[in-house]
Design an enzyme around this catalytic site. Structure first.
Site, PDB file in Angstrom:
ATOM      1  N   LYS A  58     -13.102 -10.081   4.020  1.00 35.97           N
ATOM      2  CA  LYS A  58     -12.621  -9.089   3.048  1.00 35.97           C
ATOM      3  C   LYS A  58     -11.145  -8.761   3.304  1.00 35.97           C
ATOM      4  CE  LYS A  58     -14.590  -4.809   3.052  1.00 35.97           C
ATOM      5  NZ  LYS A  58     -13.518  -3.805   3.181  1.00 35.97           N
ATOM      6  N   GLY A  75     -10.515   1.167   0.437  1.00 39.44           N
ATOM      7  CA  GLY A  75      -9.440   1.795   1.211  1.00 39.44           C
ATOM      8  C   GLY A  75      -8.306   0.823   1.471  1.00 39.44           C
ATOM      9  N   ASP A 116     -15.852  -1.619  12.140  1.00 44.42           N
ATOM     10  CA  ASP A 116     -16.731  -1.770  10.967  1.00 44.42           C
ATOM     11  C   ASP A 116     -18.148  -2.204  11.353  1.00 44.42           C
ATOM     12  OD1 ASP A 116     -14.628  -1.066   9.339  1.00 44.42           O
ATOM     13  OD2 ASP A 116     -14.096  -3.120   8.797  1.00 44.42           O
ATOM     14  N   ARG A 153      -5.469  -9.491   1.331  1.00 40.87           N
ATOM     15  CA  ARG A 153      -4.070  -9.815   1.670  1.00 40.87           C
ATOM     16  C   ARG A 153      -3.600 -11.062   0.928  1.00 40.87           C
ATOM     17  NH1 ARG A 153      -6.221  -6.710   5.469  1.00 40.87           N
ATOM     18  NH2 ARG A 153      -4.934  -5.466   6.888  1.00 40.87           N
ATOM     19  N   ARG A 213     -19.465   7.852   9.080  1.00 41.07           N
ATOM     20  CA  ARG A 213     -20.471   6.933   9.634  1.00 41.07           C
ATOM     21  C   ARG A 213     -21.123   7.424  10.920  1.00 41.07           C
ATOM     22  NH1 ARG A 213     -17.620   1.132   8.054  1.00 41.07           N
ATOM     23  NH2 ARG A 213     -18.350   1.118   5.888  1.00 41.07           N
ATOM     24  N   SER A 243      -4.645   1.531  13.218  1.00 36.52           N
ATOM     25  CA  SER A 243      -5.139   1.209  11.872  1.00 36.52           C
ATOM     26  C   SER A 243      -4.325   0.079  11.267  1.00 36.52           C
ATOM     27  CB  SER A 243      -5.049   2.459  10.991  1.00 36.52           C
ATOM     28  OG  SER A 243      -5.072   2.080   9.623  1.00 36.52           O
TER      29      SER A 243
HETATM   30  C1  S3P Z   1      -9.101  -3.010   7.255  1.00 33.54           C
HETATM   31  C2  S3P Z   1      -8.818  -2.247   8.349  1.00 33.54           C
HETATM   32  C3  S3P Z   1      -9.789  -1.306   8.949  1.00 33.54           C
HETATM   33  C4  S3P Z   1     -11.213  -1.590   8.505  1.00 33.54           C
HETATM   34  C5  S3P Z   1     -11.302  -1.837   7.037  1.00 33.54           C
HETATM   35  C6  S3P Z   1     -10.428  -3.007   6.628  1.00 33.54           C
HETATM   36  C7  S3P Z   1      -8.034  -3.900   6.726  1.00 33.54           C
HETATM   37  O1  S3P Z   1      -9.449   0.000   8.572  1.00 33.54           O
HETATM   38  O2  S3P Z   1     -12.061  -0.531   8.875  1.00 33.54           O
HETATM   39  O3  S3P Z   1     -12.654  -2.107   6.663  1.00 33.54           O
HETATM   40  O4  S3P Z   1      -8.339  -4.808   5.945  1.00 33.54           O
HETATM   41  O5  S3P Z   1      -6.876  -3.681   7.082  1.00 33.54           O
HETATM   42  P1  S3P Z   1      -8.291   0.835   9.333  1.00 33.54           P
HETATM   43  O6  S3P Z   1      -7.074   0.044   9.244  1.00 33.54           O
HETATM   44  O7  S3P Z   1      -8.201   2.112   8.585  1.00 33.54           O
HETATM   45  O8  S3P Z   1      -8.779   1.032  10.715  1.00 33.54           O
END
Ligand code: S3P
Length: 427
Positions: free
Chosen positions: A22, A94, A315, A27, A346, A167
């Site tokens: 994902k 997100g 995750d 990206r 969670r 993050s």
């Molecule tokens: C992700 C980063 C993670 C992850 C999300 C996907 C990404 O979140 O939990 O499912 O694709 O950059 P955070 O960057 O907020 O930790």
């Protein structure tokens, strides 16, 4: 809302090809959209989150064709992005929200970003604050912390940013804005988060400087369209890694799984717990490592999980909690307060739902404590619209002593639309 009944299974056997990663799928679309020239994506994840990314960039004027896991993005560089006549709807994603904010922060036009009820509760100040510091104009509910967010991008300046959280979404948003900002942009995080942005930017021709938990990028660099091959998502494989380890008489092989060092905390945990896991056929494509993973039914022991490993398995914690219910002894998950701001809180959803199935589990301020082994029972549980909670419950259902009914299973389409087909194939 759709309900699903999962019955206990005797064994899981066979081979599955895990759908595309994902994070990498998002990206590939975004970088293709801002690159010069055509980008082709093979193994794209056609889950709802990644489809939201495609739809947002189409609204921003980029021609994108998608057919199952094949995608073509016709990039016209940064200036190919145009003011959208409509709101940009990120759905439940997100990653779409935060990375796209980094891109929009430097575009000289107005955009409005909204998502679903879960997105509306997730903190966005972690990206809007540094992006505003770089010079973007951003407003939203709670002083720019929540959607709907309005962005007017413009001339931005590079910053040196010490992120309070590990993050990848924060790091990526700032680096993407940095690519179109004056001077150098540097991000440091407390622990290294997933580095797909850094790897893929390099594949698209960008120069970056990396040093442990710090990444720098110079503004004014252009991306060139590429051919991207997306590995299978280890976060999706995690459900069947756990299932293979805890369902009796099982042997499950997963093909083409991404095994990037910043994502394989689940492999480290399974190994430490004593799982019989083999990694074969390792290779590197587009700077990303992939391999085949085989897991067999295993005798497991409880362990402590915390510190630098947390971003490498964040995750996977819902399904790790299911795994821990079957391990001998106590498993402690700590330093994971980020769980509270995922698709659901969670800590609450995992603990609440597993308790309904008889697990010996308690919530803590920054994680959870699980005592095992416990025979899980049948019962009614809810995904609360969170894909990973729905799938973790389905795996718990495989080893319960009765049927479990899961509410709101369509949430699973966000990241793994073929999840139940794969489960059925292994049964
Ligand atoms: C992700 C980063 C993670 C992850 C999300 C996907 C990404 O979140 O939990 O499912 O694709 O950059 P955070 O960057 O907020 O930790």
């Amino acid at each position: 809302m759709t309900k699903k009944i999962v019955s206990p299974v005797n064994s899981l056997k066979g081979e599955i090809k895990i759908p595309g990663d994902k994070s990498i799928s998002h990206r590939a679309v975004m970088f293709g959209a801002i690159a010069d020239g055509k980008t082709t994506i093979e193994g794209f994840l056609p889950g709802e989150d990644c489809l939201s990314t495609i739809s947002c960039f189409q609204k921003l004027g980029v021609q994108i064709e998608q057919n199952g896991d094949q995608v073509t993005v016709y990039g016209n560089g940064w200036d190919g992005l145009k003011e959208a006549t409509d709101i940009l709807d990120v759905g439940n994603s997100g990653t779409t929200t935060r990375l796209m904010m980094g891109i929009l922060a430097t575009r000289p036009f107005h955009s409005v970003v909204i998502g679903d009820a879960s997105i509306a509760k997730r903190p966005m100040a972690r990206v809007t604050v540094p992006l505003k510091e770089m010079g973007a104009k951003i407003d939203g509910r709670g002083e720019g912390n929540y959607t709907p967010l309005a962005v007017r991008g413009g001339m931005t300046k590079g910053i040196t940013y010490n992120s309070p959280v590990a993050s990848a979404q924060v790091k990526s948003a700032i680096l993407l804005a940095g690519l179109q900002s004056e001077g150098v942009t540097t991000v440091t995080e407390p622990h290294k988060s997933r580095d797909h942005t850094e790897r893929m930017l390099k594949a698209f021709g960008v120069e970056l400087e990396e040093n442990e938990t710090t990444v720098s990028v110079r503004g004014g660099q252009v991306l060139k369209g590429q051919k991207v091959v997306v590995p299978g998502d280890i976060s999706s494989a995690a459900f069947f890694l756990v299932a293979g380890a805890i369902v009796p008489n099982s042997e499950v092989k997963m093909l083409n799984v991404g095994v990037n060092e910043t994502r394989i905390g689940i492999i480290d945990v399974l190994t430490q717990m004593g799982a019989k896991l083999t990694i074969s056929n390792e290779r590197v494509i587009n700077e990303e490592k992939m391999a085949d993973l085989t897991i067999c039914t295993s005798s497991l022991k409880g362990i402590e999980i915390g510190g630098e490993i947390i971003p490498r398995l964040i995750d996977e914690i819902p399904v790790i909690a299911v795994l821990a219910t079957q391990a001998n002894g106590t498993t402690v998950i700590k330093d994971a307060e980020e769980l509270k701001v995922k698709e659901t809180n969670r800590i609450d959803t995992v603990v609440g739902q597993l308790k309904k199935l008889g697990a010996n589990i308690e919530a803590t301020e920054d994680g959870m404590i699980i005592h095992g082994p416990t025979q899980l029972t049948g019962g009614n549980v809810d995904s609360f619209g969170d894909h990973r909670i729905g799938m973790a419950m389905a795996i718990a259902g495989c080893i319960a002593n009765g049927k479990i009914e899961i509410e709101d299973v369509e949430a699973i389409d966000v990241s793994y639309p073929t999840f139940f087909q794969h489960l059925q194939k292994l049964v």
